[in-house]
Design a protein around this motif. Structure first.
Motif, PDB file in Angstrom:
ATOM      1  N   ARG A 197       0.857  -1.204   0.000  1.00  0.00           N
ATOM      2  CA  ARG A 197       0.000   0.000   0.000  1.00  0.00           C
ATOM      3  C   ARG A 197       0.881   1.238   0.000  1.00  0.00           C
ATOM      4  NH1 ARG A 197      -2.675   2.223   4.960  1.00  0.00           N
ATOM      5  NH2 ARG A 197      -1.584   0.516   5.957  1.00  0.00           N
TER       6      ARG A 197
ATOM      7  N   TYR B 183       0.263   5.524   0.422  1.00  0.00           N
ATOM      8  CA  TYR B 183      -0.653   6.655   0.556  1.00  0.00           C
ATOM      9  C   TYR B 183       0.142   7.923   0.814  1.00  0.00           C
ATOM     10  CZ  TYR B 183      -0.288   5.926   5.658  1.00  0.00           C
ATOM     11  OH  TYR B 183       0.173   5.769   6.938  1.00  0.00           O
TER      12      TYR B 183
ATOM     13  N   ILE C 255      -0.137  12.123   2.325  1.00  0.00           N
ATOM     14  CA  ILE C 255      -0.856  13.125   3.115  1.00  0.00           C
ATOM     15  C   ILE C 255      -0.373  14.486   2.638  1.00  0.00           C
ATOM     16  CG2 ILE C 255      -1.044  14.070   5.455  1.00  0.00           C
ATOM     17  CD1 ILE C 255      -0.744  11.143   6.480  1.00  0.00           C
TER      18      ILE C 255
ATOM     19  N   ARG D 261      -1.587  14.848  13.425  1.00  0.00           N
ATOM     20  CA  ARG D 261      -2.316  13.641  13.006  1.00  0.00           C
ATOM     21  C   ARG D 261      -1.667  12.401  13.619  1.00  0.00           C
ATOM     22  NH1 ARG D 261      -4.609  14.008   7.306  1.00  0.00           N
ATOM     23  NH2 ARG D 261      -5.109  11.916   7.953  1.00  0.00           N
ATOM     24  N   GLY D 262      -2.213  11.276  13.259  1.00  0.00           N
ATOM     25  CA  GLY D 262      -1.650  10.024  13.753  1.00  0.00           C
ATOM     26  C   GLY D 262      -2.371   9.600  15.010  1.00  0.00           C
TER      27      GLY D 262
ATOM     28  N   HIS E 217      -1.777   7.024  16.938  1.00  0.00           N
ATOM     29  CA  HIS E 217      -2.060   5.598  16.947  1.00  0.00           C
ATOM     30  C   HIS E 217      -0.752   4.808  16.875  1.00  0.00           C
ATOM     31  CE1 HIS E 217      -2.033   6.397  12.491  1.00  0.00           C
ATOM     32  NE2 HIS E 217      -1.264   5.324  12.536  1.00  0.00           N
TER      33      HIS E 217
ATOM     34  N   MET F 268       2.201  12.990  14.003  1.00  0.00           N
ATOM     35  CA  MET F 268       2.875  13.793  12.986  1.00  0.00           C
ATOM     36  C   MET F 268       2.371  15.227  13.101  1.00  0.00           C
ATOM     37  SD  MET F 268       1.968  10.574  11.846  1.00  0.00           S
ATOM     38  CE  MET F 268       0.846  10.530  10.466  1.00  0.00           C
TER      39      MET F 268
ATOM     40  N   TYR G 285      -4.833  -1.584   4.105  1.00  0.00           N
ATOM     41  CA  TYR G 285      -5.471  -0.870   5.202  1.00  0.00           C
ATOM     42  C   TYR G 285      -6.355  -1.823   6.007  1.00  0.00           C
ATOM     43  CZ  TYR G 285      -8.407   2.339   7.748  1.00  0.00           C
ATOM     44  OH  TYR G 285      -9.064   2.992   8.759  1.00  0.00           O
TER      45      TYR G 285
ATOM     46  N   TYR H  27      -4.985  -1.214  14.112  1.00  0.00           N
ATOM     47  CA  TYR H  27      -4.699   0.063  14.789  1.00  0.00           C
ATOM     48  C   TYR H  27      -4.936  -0.037  16.288  1.00  0.00           C
ATOM     49  CZ  TYR H  27      -4.595   2.957  10.501  1.00  0.00           C
ATOM     50  OH  TYR H  27      -4.275   3.520   9.300  1.00  0.00           O
TER      51      TYR H  27
ATOM     52  N   ARG I  25      -5.717   2.883  18.791  1.00  0.00           N
ATOM     53  CA  ARG I  25      -5.956   4.326  18.729  1.00  0.00           C
ATOM     54  C   ARG I  25      -6.114   4.962  20.105  1.00  0.00           C
ATOM     55  NH1 ARG I  25      -6.626   6.415  13.631  1.00  0.00           N
ATOM     56  NH2 ARG I  25      -7.256   4.990  11.967  1.00  0.00           N
TER      57      ARG I  25
HETATM   58  P1  TYD Z   1      -6.241   8.410   9.784  1.00  0.00           P
HETATM   59  O1  TYD Z   1      -5.883   7.063  10.340  1.00  0.00           O
HETATM   60  O2  TYD Z   1      -7.066   9.310  10.640  1.00  0.00           O
HETATM   61  O3  TYD Z   1      -4.926   9.193   9.364  1.00  0.00           O
HETATM   62  P2  TYD Z   1      -3.684   9.647  10.296  1.00  0.00           P
HETATM   63  O4  TYD Z   1      -3.269   8.458  11.070  1.00  0.00           O
HETATM   64  O5  TYD Z   1      -2.648  10.099   9.334  1.00  0.00           O
HETATM   65  O6  TYD Z   1      -4.127  10.747  11.180  1.00  0.00           O
HETATM   66  O7  TYD Z   1      -6.914   8.184   8.376  1.00  0.00           O
HETATM   67  C1  TYD Z   1      -7.839   9.101   7.813  1.00  0.00           C
HETATM   68  C2  TYD Z   1      -8.937   8.325   7.103  1.00  0.00           C
HETATM   69  O8  TYD Z   1      -8.417   7.622   5.982  1.00  0.00           O
HETATM   70  C3  TYD Z   1      -9.580   7.283   8.005  1.00  0.00           C
HETATM   71  O9  TYD Z   1     -10.973   7.308   7.731  1.00  0.00           O
HETATM   72  C4  TYD Z   1      -8.984   5.979   7.540  1.00  0.00           C
HETATM   73  C5  TYD Z   1      -8.702   6.240   6.080  1.00  0.00           C
HETATM   74  N1  TYD Z   1      -7.558   5.496   5.535  1.00  0.00           N
HETATM   75  C6  TYD Z   1      -7.767   4.572   4.528  1.00  0.00           C
HETATM   76  O10 TYD Z   1      -8.898   4.324   4.096  1.00  0.00           O
HETATM   77  N2  TYD Z   1      -6.697   3.917   3.994  1.00  0.00           N
HETATM   78  C7  TYD Z   1      -5.445   4.156   4.426  1.00  0.00           C
HETATM   79  O11 TYD Z   1      -4.480   3.524   3.906  1.00  0.00           O
HETATM   80  C8  TYD Z   1      -5.229   5.112   5.476  1.00  0.00           C
HETATM   81  C9  TYD Z   1      -3.838   5.380   5.989  1.00  0.00           C
HETATM   82  C10 TYD Z   1      -6.319   5.761   5.993  1.00  0.00           C
END
Ligand code: TYD
Length: 132
Positions: free
Chosen positions: A33, A35, A37, A46-47, A49, A97, A114, A119, A121
């Motif tokens: 995967r 992704y 930001i 953010r994060g 977790h 982050m 994903y 997680y 959290r």
């Molecule tokens: P989130 O976990 O809140 O991001 P961060 O840890 O960076 O603060 O993720 C934001 C949204 O995106 C949440 O609804 C989950 C979704 N998401 C996915 O669908 N796929 C992914 O690979 C990631 C990382 C998040």
């Protein structure tokens, strides 16, 4: 701590720079995967977790941000401000982050699809998991 900084070789010539990331080479796992930001608003953190079983490689391809990493015993901050540097994270690490520059693009390669069940959290749950 379950993280390390990785310096990537920059392939450059008079046209500019290029960095290649390869599975099980400079990205030390099977990449399932990717992704990224971006457009993070000012003063956002953010994060918040940890993951039970995930390897990740974070690269700031543009701009800068700060990772706060906590293994349940101590917390360290790593500034990512150069695309030639990656932050590899594995194991139980609580991550936050912050201090995203307005132009920051944070790219993350991950070893699994994903999966919300991977997680943790809640910080107290994280500490319980670390100390069990
Ligand atoms: P989130 O976990 O809140 O991001 P961060 O840890 O960076 O603060 O993720 C934001 C949204 O995106 C949440 O609804 C989950 C979704 N998401 C996915 O669908 N796929 C992914 O690979 C990631 C990382 C998040």
């Amino acid at each position: 701590m379950g993280y390390k900084s990785i310096d990537f070789e920059t392939l450059g010539d008079d046209r500019g720079s290029l960095i290649a990331l390869e599975e099980n080479y400079n990205a030390p796992f099977e990449i399932k995967r990717v992704y990224y930001i971006f457009d993070t608003k000012e003063n956002v953190t953010r994060g918040f977790h940890a993951h039970i079983d995930l390897k990740q490689l974070a690269i700031v391809v543009k701009g800068s941000c700060t990772f706060s990493l906590d293994d349940g015993y101590k917390r360290e901050e790593i500034i990512l401000d150069n695309p030639n540097k990656g932050l590899f994270i594995e194991g139980l690490i609580w991550r936050e982050m912050k201090e995203f520059s307005p132009d920051c693009v944070l790219l993350v390669l991950a070893s699994e699809h994903y999966d919300e069940s991977d997680y943790i959290r809640d910080y107290d749950d994280f500490l319980m998991e670390v100390h069990k």
